[in-house]
Design a protein around this motif. Structure first.
Motif, PDB file in Angstrom:
ATOM      1  N   VAL A 106       1.163  -1.323  -0.286  1.00 30.32           N
ATOM      2  CA  VAL A 106      -0.217  -0.119  -0.259  1.00 30.32           C
ATOM      3  C   VAL A 106       0.777   0.995   0.006  1.00 30.32           C
ATOM      4  O   VAL A 106       0.654   2.584  -0.937  1.00 30.32           O
ATOM      5  N   MET A 107       1.823   0.617   1.090  1.00 34.15           N
ATOM      6  CA  MET A 107       2.551   2.471   0.491  1.00 34.15           C
ATOM      7  C   MET A 107       3.023   2.447  -0.852  1.00 34.15           C
ATOM      8  O   MET A 107       4.183   3.526  -0.640  1.00 34.15           O
ATOM      9  N   LEU A 108       3.345   1.404  -1.451  1.00 34.88           N
ATOM     10  CA  LEU A 108       3.785   2.104  -3.241  1.00 34.88           C
ATOM     11  C   LEU A 108       3.010   3.133  -3.642  1.00 34.88           C
ATOM     12  O   LEU A 108       3.183   3.777  -4.843  1.00 34.88           O
ATOM     13  N   GLY A 109       1.634   3.867  -3.146  1.00 33.97           N
ATOM     14  CA  GLY A 109       0.570   4.524  -3.425  1.00 33.97           C
ATOM     15  C   GLY A 109       1.063   5.589  -2.992  1.00 33.97           C
ATOM     16  O   GLY A 109       0.665   6.576  -3.782  1.00 33.97           O
ATOM     17  N   GLN A 114       6.830  11.112  -2.867  1.00 30.64           N
ATOM     18  CA  GLN A 114       7.664  11.481  -2.019  1.00 30.64           C
ATOM     19  C   GLN A 114       9.190  11.585  -2.478  1.00 30.64           C
ATOM     20  O   GLN A 114       9.389  11.564  -4.488  1.00 30.64           O
ATOM     21  N   ALA A 115      10.427  12.442  -2.506  1.00 28.30           N
ATOM     22  CA  ALA A 115      11.174  12.452  -2.702  1.00 28.30           C
ATOM     23  C   ALA A 115      12.113  11.286  -3.614  1.00 28.30           C
ATOM     24  O   ALA A 115      11.731  10.218  -2.120  1.00 28.30           O
ATOM     25  N   TRP A 116      12.989  10.935  -4.186  1.00 29.22           N
ATOM     26  CA  TRP A 116      14.277   9.884  -4.297  1.00 29.22           C
ATOM     27  C   TRP A 116      14.641   9.554  -3.226  1.00 29.22           C
ATOM     28  O   TRP A 116      15.700  10.051  -2.821  1.00 29.22           O
ATOM     29  N   LEU A 117      14.253   7.979  -3.076  1.00 32.83           N
ATOM     30  CA  LEU A 117      15.064   7.701  -2.190  1.00 32.83           C
ATOM     31  C   LEU A 117      14.211   7.870  -0.778  1.00 32.83           C
ATOM     32  O   LEU A 117      15.591   8.514   0.416  1.00 32.83           O
ATOM     33  N   ALA A 118      13.379   9.077  -0.691  1.00 30.18           N
ATOM     34  CA  ALA A 118      13.558   9.800   0.498  1.00 30.18           C
ATOM     35  C   ALA A 118      12.612   8.749   1.744  1.00 30.18           C
ATOM     36  O   ALA A 118      12.247   7.768   0.774  1.00 30.18           O
ATOM     37  N   ALA A 119      13.074   8.921   2.797  1.00 29.84           N
ATOM     38  CA  ALA A 119      11.637   8.166   3.831  1.00 29.84           C
ATOM     39  C   ALA A 119      10.726   8.711   3.902  1.00 29.84           C
ATOM     40  O   ALA A 119      10.532   9.415   3.444  1.00 29.84           O
ATOM     41  N   PRO A 120       9.597   7.347   4.468  1.00 29.17           N
ATOM     42  CA  PRO A 120       8.518   8.143   3.562  1.00 29.17           C
ATOM     43  C   PRO A 120       7.916   8.843   4.975  1.00 29.17           C
ATOM     44  O   PRO A 120       8.572   9.178   6.006  1.00 29.17           O
TER      45      PRO A 120
END
Length: 261
Positions: A106-109, A114-120
Motif C-alpha cells: 500500500v505504501m507503493l501508492g 516522495q522525493a527520490w530515495l526519501a523515507a516516508p
C-alpha cells in the motif's frame, strides 16, 4: 446523449477522436467523451466492447491516437510525477511480489509524493493507514500477499490505489473476487470519495452495481453508443439494446437493478 454539458473546468477527463489499436486490430473507434468531476461514472457493455482498453488509454498505459485532457490539461503536457499524483489506477491483473508485506504494498501508492530515495513522511504513514482502514485490510498489514485470499488481495490493491489520494481514480473490475458484503462496502466507499470531490471511473460487469453510479458510458464494438445519467430512461433503453434485450431494468427498493429478461 442526456449527459449535462459541464464547462471544461468541471471535467475530470475529456477525449476527442480517441482511437487505439491492439495486435493490429482497431479496438477504440473515434471516442469523444466528457466525464464530470466529483462524480462516479461506470463503463459498461458486452464482452469485447473495448471497456478495459478505454480505461487503459485514459490511464496512459497504452498508445492511442486523439487527444486526452486530464483536469483541463492535455495529458502530454503533464509530467509523469504530477500525473501519478492526480490519477490513480486499479487494474484487473495488477499485483505485487508475493513476499511483500501488505503495508509495503500500500505504501507503493505514496511513491509519487516522495522525493527520490526519501523515507516516508508522516503524511505517507497517515494515508496508508487510512487506506487500509477504509478497505478493512488494516488487520493484515504485517502479513504477506501470499497469505491472503483473492478477495483480500483485491482489497489491499484497492487500498494502494486509495493511498495515492488522487483526484481521479480509474478502476477496472474492482469487484472481482469480492463477496457481496465487501462489494457493498466498495460502493459505499466510492460514494464517500465522490462526496469528498473525487472522480471515480469504473469498468463493471455487475450491471446492477453500475446503475448505482451517477453516469453510464455504454460501449459496443469499440464505440461509445450512449452516455447519460444512470436514472434516465434513455440510458436504460440503450443498456438493454447493447445486451440484445436479454436484460431488463426494474426499480427495486428505490434503486434500479438489471434482471434477466
Amino acid at each position: 446523449m442526456s449527459l449535462d454539458r459541464p464547462s471544461v473546468s468541471g471535467l475530470a477527463i475529456q477525449t476527442q477522436h480517441l482511437s487505439a489499436v491492439l495486435d493490429d486490430a482497431l479496438i477504440l473507434r473515434d471516442l469523444s467523451v466528457q466525464i464530470p468531476r466529483a462524480s462516479w461514472t461506470s463503463i459498461v457493455g458486452p464482452n469485447g466492447a473495448g471497456k478495459s482498453t478505454l480505461l487503459k488509454a485514459l490511464a496512459g498505459l497504452m498508445a492511442s491516437d486523439g487527444t486526452i485532457q486530464l483536469l483541463g490539461q492535455a495529458v502530454d503536457e503533464i509530467s509523469r510525477r504530477e500525473k501519478a499524483r492526480c490519477l490513480s489506477w486499479l487494474g484487473q491483473s495488477q499485483s505485487a511480489a508475493e513476499d511483500m508485506r501488505v503495508w509495503d504494498v500500500v505504501m507503493l501508492g505514496r511513491l509519487p509524493h516522495q522525493a527520490w530515495l526519501a523515507a516516508p513522511s508522516a503524511e505517507d504513514y497517515a494515508a496508508v493507514e487510512q487506506a487500509l482502514r477504509d478497505t478493512q485490510a488494516w488487520q493484515w498489514r504485517e502479513r504477506s500477499l501470499a497469505q491472503l485470499s483473492g478477495g483480500e488481495r483485491q482489497r489491499v490493491l484497492l487500498a494502494r490505489a486509495l493511498a495515492v489520494q488522487a483526484e481521479v481514480l480509474l478502476m477496472d473490475e474492482p469487484l472481482a473476487n469480492l463477496d457481496p458484503p465487501h462489494q457493498a462496502d466498495w460502493m459505499a466507499l466510492v460514494r464517500q470519495l465522490v462526496a469528498q470531490g473525487k472522480t471515480v471511473i469504473s469498468v463493471l460487469h455487475e450491471i446492477s452495481f453500475a446503475l448505482q453510479a451517477d453516469y453510464l458510458m455504454i460501449m459496443q464494438h469499440g464505440r461509445l453508443v450512449h452516455q447519460g445519467r444512470c436514472k434516465d430512461i434513455e440510458s436504460h433503453q440503450a443498456l438493454c439494446e447493447v445486451f440484445e434485450h436479454r436484460i431488463a431494468i426494474h426499480p427495486v427498493a428505490g434503486q434500479w437493478v438489471a434482471l434477466p429478461n
